[in-house]
Design an enzyme around this catalytic site. Structure first.
Site, PDB file in Angstrom:
ATOM      1  N   ALA A  40       0.589   0.527  12.959  1.00 37.86           N
ATOM      2  CA  ALA A  40      -0.309   1.674  13.012  1.00 37.86           C
ATOM      3  C   ALA A  40      -1.556   1.372  12.193  1.00 37.86           C
ATOM      4  O   ALA A  40      -1.510   0.581  11.246  1.00 37.86           O
ATOM      5  CB  ALA A  40       0.399   2.905  12.456  1.00 37.86           C
ATOM      6  N   GLY A  97       4.463  -0.386  13.303  1.00 33.77           N
ATOM      7  CA  GLY A  97       4.320   0.065  14.682  1.00 33.77           C
ATOM      8  C   GLY A  97       4.210  -1.093  15.662  1.00 33.77           C
ATOM      9  O   GLY A  97       4.565  -0.959  16.835  1.00 33.77           O
ATOM     10  N   GLU A 111       6.985  -0.225   6.393  1.00 34.30           N
ATOM     11  CA  GLU A 111       6.530   1.148   6.130  1.00 34.30           C
ATOM     12  C   GLU A 111       6.938   1.662   4.751  1.00 34.30           C
ATOM     13  O   GLU A 111       6.170   2.347   4.092  1.00 34.30           O
ATOM     14  CB  GLU A 111       7.075   2.103   7.206  1.00 34.30           C
ATOM     15  CG  GLU A 111       6.320   2.046   8.528  1.00 34.30           C
ATOM     16  CD  GLU A 111       6.838   0.979   9.467  1.00 34.30           C
ATOM     17  OE1 GLU A 111       7.574   0.069   9.013  1.00 34.30           O
ATOM     18  OE2 GLU A 111       6.505   1.031  10.666  1.00 34.30           O
ATOM     19  N   GLU A 133       7.646  -1.950  16.336  1.00 35.84           N
ATOM     20  CA  GLU A 133       8.221  -0.835  17.108  1.00 35.84           C
ATOM     21  C   GLU A 133       7.780  -0.896  18.571  1.00 35.84           C
ATOM     22  O   GLU A 133       8.538  -0.557  19.475  1.00 35.84           O
ATOM     23  CB  GLU A 133       7.807   0.502  16.470  1.00 35.84           C
ATOM     24  CG  GLU A 133       8.488   0.718  15.121  1.00 35.84           C
ATOM     25  CD  GLU A 133       7.986   1.952  14.397  1.00 35.84           C
ATOM     26  OE1 GLU A 133       6.766   1.993  14.123  1.00 35.84           O
ATOM     27  OE2 GLU A 133       8.784   2.852  14.115  1.00 35.84           O
TER      28      GLU A 133
HETATM   29  N1  3HC Z   1      -4.107  -1.000   9.732  1.00 29.23           N
HETATM   30  C1  3HC Z   1      -5.425  -1.154   9.486  1.00 29.23           C
HETATM   31  N2  3HC Z   1      -5.952  -2.264   8.973  1.00 29.23           N
HETATM   32  C2  3HC Z   1      -5.128  -3.271   8.683  1.00 29.23           C
HETATM   33  C3  3HC Z   1      -3.745  -3.183   8.902  1.00 29.23           C
HETATM   34  C4  3HC Z   1      -3.230  -1.977   9.454  1.00 29.23           C
HETATM   35  N3  3HC Z   1      -1.934  -1.810   9.726  1.00 29.23           N
HETATM   36  N4  3HC Z   1      -3.179  -4.339   8.507  1.00 29.23           N
HETATM   37  C5  3HC Z   1      -4.168  -5.116   8.066  1.00 29.23           C
HETATM   38  N5  3HC Z   1      -5.338  -4.478   8.166  1.00 29.23           N
HETATM   39  C6  3HC Z   1      -6.678  -4.971   7.817  1.00 29.23           C
HETATM   40  C7  3HC Z   1      -6.793  -5.249   6.326  1.00 29.23           C
HETATM   41  O1  3HC Z   1      -7.108  -4.084   5.602  1.00 29.23           O
HETATM   42  C8  3HC Z   1      -7.890  -6.270   6.293  1.00 29.23           C
HETATM   43  O2  3HC Z   1      -9.094  -5.561   6.433  1.00 29.23           O
HETATM   44  P1  3HC Z   1     -10.441  -6.099   5.745  1.00 29.23           P
HETATM   45  O3  3HC Z   1     -10.689  -7.421   6.394  1.00 29.23           O
HETATM   46  O4  3HC Z   1     -11.425  -5.043   6.064  1.00 29.23           O
HETATM   47  O5  3HC Z   1     -10.122  -6.209   4.278  1.00 29.23           O
HETATM   48  C9  3HC Z   1      -7.662  -7.060   7.582  1.00 29.23           C
HETATM   49  O6  3HC Z   1      -6.861  -6.221   8.428  1.00 29.23           O
HETATM   50  C10 3HC Z   1      -6.922  -8.361   7.369  1.00 29.23           C
HETATM   51  O7  3HC Z   1      -5.769  -8.096   6.586  1.00 29.23           O
HETATM   52  P2  3HC Z   1      -5.385  -9.011   5.326  1.00 29.23           P
HETATM   53  O8  3HC Z   1      -6.597  -9.300   4.523  1.00 29.23           O
HETATM   54  O9  3HC Z   1      -4.259  -8.327   4.656  1.00 29.23           O
HETATM   55  O10 3HC Z   1      -4.931 -10.333   6.065  1.00 29.23           O
HETATM   56  P3  3HC Z   1      -3.641 -11.231   5.832  1.00 29.23           P
HETATM   57  O11 3HC Z   1      -3.673 -12.246   6.885  1.00 29.23           O
HETATM   58  O12 3HC Z   1      -3.543 -11.605   4.397  1.00 29.23           O
HETATM   59  O13 3HC Z   1      -2.379 -10.261   6.103  1.00 29.23           O
HETATM   60  C11 3HC Z   1      -0.985  -8.720   7.307  1.00 29.23           C
HETATM   61  C12 3HC Z   1      -2.154  -9.735   7.378  1.00 29.23           C
HETATM   62  C13 3HC Z   1       0.301  -9.442   6.947  1.00 29.23           C
HETATM   63  C14 3HC Z   1      -0.899  -8.078   8.664  1.00 29.23           C
HETATM   64  C15 3HC Z   1      -1.300  -7.683   6.203  1.00 29.23           C
HETATM   65  O14 3HC Z   1      -2.591  -7.167   6.414  1.00 29.23           O
HETATM   66  C16 3HC Z   1      -0.362  -6.509   6.170  1.00 29.23           C
HETATM   67  O15 3HC Z   1       0.698  -6.583   5.591  1.00 29.23           O
HETATM   68  N6  3HC Z   1      -0.778  -5.375   6.800  1.00 29.23           N
HETATM   69  C17 3HC Z   1      -0.035  -4.139   6.722  1.00 29.23           C
HETATM   70  C18 3HC Z   1       1.102  -4.140   7.692  1.00 29.23           C
HETATM   71  C19 3HC Z   1       1.826  -2.836   7.631  1.00 29.23           C
HETATM   72  O16 3HC Z   1       2.182  -2.348   6.577  1.00 29.23           O
HETATM   73  N7  3HC Z   1       2.064  -2.234   8.801  1.00 29.23           N
HETATM   74  C20 3HC Z   1       2.744  -0.993   8.897  1.00 29.23           C
HETATM   75  C21 3HC Z   1       1.744   0.078   9.122  1.00 29.23           C
HETATM   76  S1  3HC Z   1       2.487   1.665   9.069  1.00 29.23           S
HETATM   77  C22 3HC Z   1       3.085   1.898  10.631  1.00 29.23           C
HETATM   78  O17 3HC Z   1       3.021   1.041  11.456  1.00 29.23           O
HETATM   79  C23 3HC Z   1       3.645   3.268  10.886  1.00 29.23           C
HETATM   80  C24 3HC Z   1       4.448   3.342  12.139  1.00 29.23           C
HETATM   81  O18 3HC Z   1       5.800   3.145  11.866  1.00 29.23           O
HETATM   82  C25 3HC Z   1       4.290   4.675  12.805  1.00 29.23           C
END
Ligand code: 3HC
Length: 692
Positions: A63, A102, A125, A105
């Site tokens: 997400a 997501g 999450e 998912e």
């Molecule tokens: N949403 C929005 N932006 C995101 C994102 C996300 N889920 N994941 C990463 N980004 C953005 C980062 O903020 C960053 O933005 P920036 O360049 O403006 O700073 C860019 O993408 C690149 O991310 P990283 O600098 O972190 O790059 P890495 O390669 O080091 O890591 C990653 C990539 C492993 C995907 C890491 O970004 C990460 O862990 N992201 C979060 C993943 C996460 O927690 N997902 C769950 C979301 S909640 C969800 O899905 C709810 C659902 O169940 C309903």
């Protein structure tokens, strides 16, 4: 149709390429794109099977975190995934890079899953204070063993592709580019060699005893963290028909979405990424191929270890051959630990050690691109070394100091090239702690700052920009709030109550236990150094000095505030209690009681006060930089998002009122920072400043 999905039809296979750089976050446009794509490909008679893959570096990171806390733009992700699962034509997902939250998912709602080498899958999450809210808690336990599903969901850990195949999370491994693999997977579905089924059709009966045991374990371990506990509750509904389970999951998800942990944890996620946006980030960094470290103590060894792990060759300089050898052995020991824990192969260790030269004499640093001095914290020693480096190092070499308190301008002035000098303040153990304070002195050149940033990125450190002051961002604030813990003990609180209250608040360890762990002698030496310049009106607690005078420095001497006969369980040192009582008597203090709430309030108010001054004086670029320093260098409870994120929860008005009431006892220590006063008057928050 939006261009966030790339559609194509080849040989009966309808391809959907997710195309929302950088990580295919499932924002509103991509969600709508997916619904439209599924509908269009189902309506196209040429399409027999649908294959989804990710363009760019990842399948999908889940997400879009940036949409959280804002009004939801339809379609909702769970509805998109329901539409995907309901597709009349089979849908196969090809996962590469990361499939998280997501994103995973989405793959779970497809009818088969193929992974590419190097893919990492997970439901992180809970690390953001929420739970998988688009079917993860319902579909994952339908596909893999219940205890494994609980583990993955409650820890948020990433699962490598081969383990995912073993677990049954992926059906098989594929090969080629994601698009090529999608075409192959589609063809396999068509020829029947890759079976498909709707995950939601699988019927399971989650073992109530396993659910209850997981719940009990989490409540015992981290009672303050709601997300993992609620995630287990959601998994408990996976025995119900899918629609019912999804409803229960959604209700729990929304509860967490509105809770405080989500805000703090997402602030922490953002702070880590925004902190590195220094004004100098656009400059071209100087090339770094060779590095040097001066000093083979704990810090020097940790820094050398971190640089070797980042793939750089390191020359470590010590004063005598046997000390150079000892430093090399200490670096090897760091790697051996990692090999033993299975985190590193023996070959990787040997390769890294092969890049280390431990030697004597600063002359061997003549051709390094970056040098980090990590010697004894003494200005005369440091200026002497920098004067010599000025003579020895090649032009353009970055001259870094790991000083944790001293004036980097003065260190730079010992050279004829102050533009090349910068503070690189690592935290111990330097190869494990994520924080790197980049201390920018008056004359530091912008491309030297950019070089430090690039080096930090290579070492996977969280770089935070700090201006020059005594202690920079972190240690300056620490030096201030640490005193209030001593004052409370002098006034009547038991030190173990102070520790316990702060541990229950969320710190891994209270300040007295931390002192015992780090060694009380370190703080003692600093206090002695600062004694001549301590203002006469400053209140001083001599308790720690008295304890140190006994030779009790904490764990390393077997006793300090606590006794460490059993290293796992600290026990109050009754003789330390006697010292506390004697000092109270000597100062004529009648001890009073403190509630745990008061202890936390005073400690946090002191921390926030000094942090506000650091922002006001522009030592930190933004409030979130202070938050990043404490989250990644000082074990600040992550779910609170850092001291200034937490300050916004309390509110400037309350903070000012607290300081004014404490000031009645000690007007020198408790002074209202001008910034907090202005915030109380105008309603401006630290979050507002982060956006300015
Ligand atoms: N949403 C929005 N932006 C995101 C994102 C996300 N889920 N994941 C990463 N980004 C953005 C980062 O903020 C960053 O933005 P920036 O360049 O403006 O700073 C860019 O993408 C690149 O991310 P990283 O600098 O972190 O790059 P890495 O390669 O080091 O890591 C990653 C990539 C492993 C995907 C890491 O970004 C990460 O862990 N992201 C979060 C993943 C996460 O927690 N997902 C769950 C979301 S909640 C969800 O899905 C709810 C659902 O169940 C309903």
């Amino acid at each position: 149709m939006t261009d966030v999905t790339q559609l194509a039809v080849e040989n009966g296979i309808g391809l959907i390429g997710l195309n929302n750089p950088p990580v295919n976050a499932l924002g509103a446009a991509l969600r709508q794109g997916l619904v439209d794509a599924i509908a269009a490909l189902n309506a196209d008679p040429a399409v027999k099977v649908i294959a989804i893959y990710g363009e760019g570096r990842a399948f999908s990171a889940g997400a879009d975190i940036r949409e959280f806390g804002k009004p939801l733009v339809p379609p909702r992700l769970p509805d998109v995934l329901d539409a995907m699962e309901a597709s009349a034509k089979p849908v196969v997902a090809v996962v590469h890079g990361t499939a998280l939250g997501g994103g995973l998912e989405l793959a779970l709602a497809c009818h088969a899953r193929v992974g590419l080498p190097g893919a990492r899958l997970g439901l992180p999450e809970v690390t953001l204070g929420i739970l998988p809210g688009a079917g993860g808690t319902q579909r994952l336990p339908r596909l893999i063993a219940l205890d494994k599903a609980i583990d993955i969901i409650t820890t948020g850990r990433f699962v490598a592709a081969d383990e995912a195949v073993e677990l049954g999370l992926l059906d098989r491994m594929g090969e080629g580019s994601p698009r090529e693999a999608a075409l192959i997977a589609g063809a396999q579905v068509l020829d029947g060699s890759l079976p498909t089924r709707r995950t939601g059709d699988i019927v399971i009966t989650p073992d109530a005893a396993v659910i209850a045991a997981a719940d009990a374990r989490l409540r015992a371990k981290r009672p303050a963290l709601a997300a993992p506990i609620k995630a287990v509750e959601a998994i408990g509904h996976a025995g119900a028909p899918l629609a019912e389970g999804l409803k229960a999951e959604r209700a729990l998800f929304l509860e967490l979405m509105d809770g405080p942990d989500r805000q703090g944890l997402i602030h922490a996620f953002d702070a880590e990424r925004v902190a590195k946006t220094f004004p100098e980030a656009k400059e071209t960094p100087r090339p770094v191929n060779k590095t040097g470290v001066i000093g083979g103590g704990t810090m020097g060894v940790g820094i050398a270890t971190a640089m070797l792990q980042a793939g750089l060759p390191v020359t470590l300089v010590e004063m005598a051959p046997e000390r150079a050898e000892a430093a090399k052995a200490a670096v090897a020991k760091n790697f051996d630990g990692a090999v033993k824990r299975g985190k590193m192969t023996a070959e990787a260790r040997d390769e890294m050690l092969g890049r280390l030269t431990a030697t004597v004499g600063l002359e061997s640093l003549a051709d390094v691109d970056v040098v980090v001095e990590a010697v004894f914290e003494d200005m005369a020693v440091k200026t002497d070394i920098f004067g010599k480096l000025d003579q020895i190092c090649k032009p353009g070499a970055v001259l870094g100091s790991n000083t944790s308190y001293l004036d980097v301008n003065a260190i730079a002035a010992a050279t004829s090239r102050p533009q090349d000098v910068i503070g690189l303040h690592f935290f111990s153990p330097a190869h494990l702690m994520r924080l790197l304070e980049v201390v920018v002195a008056e004359k530091t050149a912008p491309d030297v700052v950019a070089t430090a940033l690039a080096l930090a990125a290579k070492m996977k450190k969280v770089a935070v920009r700090s201006g020059v002051c005594d202690g920079f961002i972190g240690n300056r604030i620490l030096a201030h709030y640490r005193k209030v813990a001593d004052y409370m003990v002098l006034d009547g609180a038991a030190f173990e109550q102070v520790d316990r209250a702060l541990e229950e608040f969320g710190f891994a360890m209270g300040p007295f236990a931390v002192g015992d762990l780090a060694g009380q002698d370190i703080g003692w030496a600093t206090r002695k150094r600062k004694a001549p310049t301590r203002p006469a009106e400053e209140r001083y607690s001599p308790i720690s000095d008295r304890i140190c005078e006994q030779g009790w420095f904490g764990r390393k001497t077997g006793r300090g505030y606590y006794l460490y006969d059993d290293p796992k369980h600290r026990k109050v040192n009754p003789e330390a209690v006697a010292i506390v009582e004697a000092e109270r008597k000597a100062e004529g203090i009648t001890p009073r009681t403190f509630t745990d709430e008061e202890i936390v309030a005073r400690y946090m108010t002191a921390m926030i006060s000094e942090a506000a001054r650091v922002v006001e004086e522009k030592i930190a670029l933004r409030p979130l930089d202070v938050d990043a320093v404490f989250l990644f260098g000082y074990g600040f409870p992550r779910h609170l998002g850092g001291p200034l994120n937490y300050a916004d929860r309390i509110g400037a008005k309350v903070l000012v009122a607290r300081i004014e009431s404490y000031a009645k006892e000690d007007p020198h220590y408790w002074q209202v920072p001008a910034l907090l006063r202005e915030m109380a008057a105008t309603g401006r928050s630290f979050a507002d400043m982060n956006k300015e």
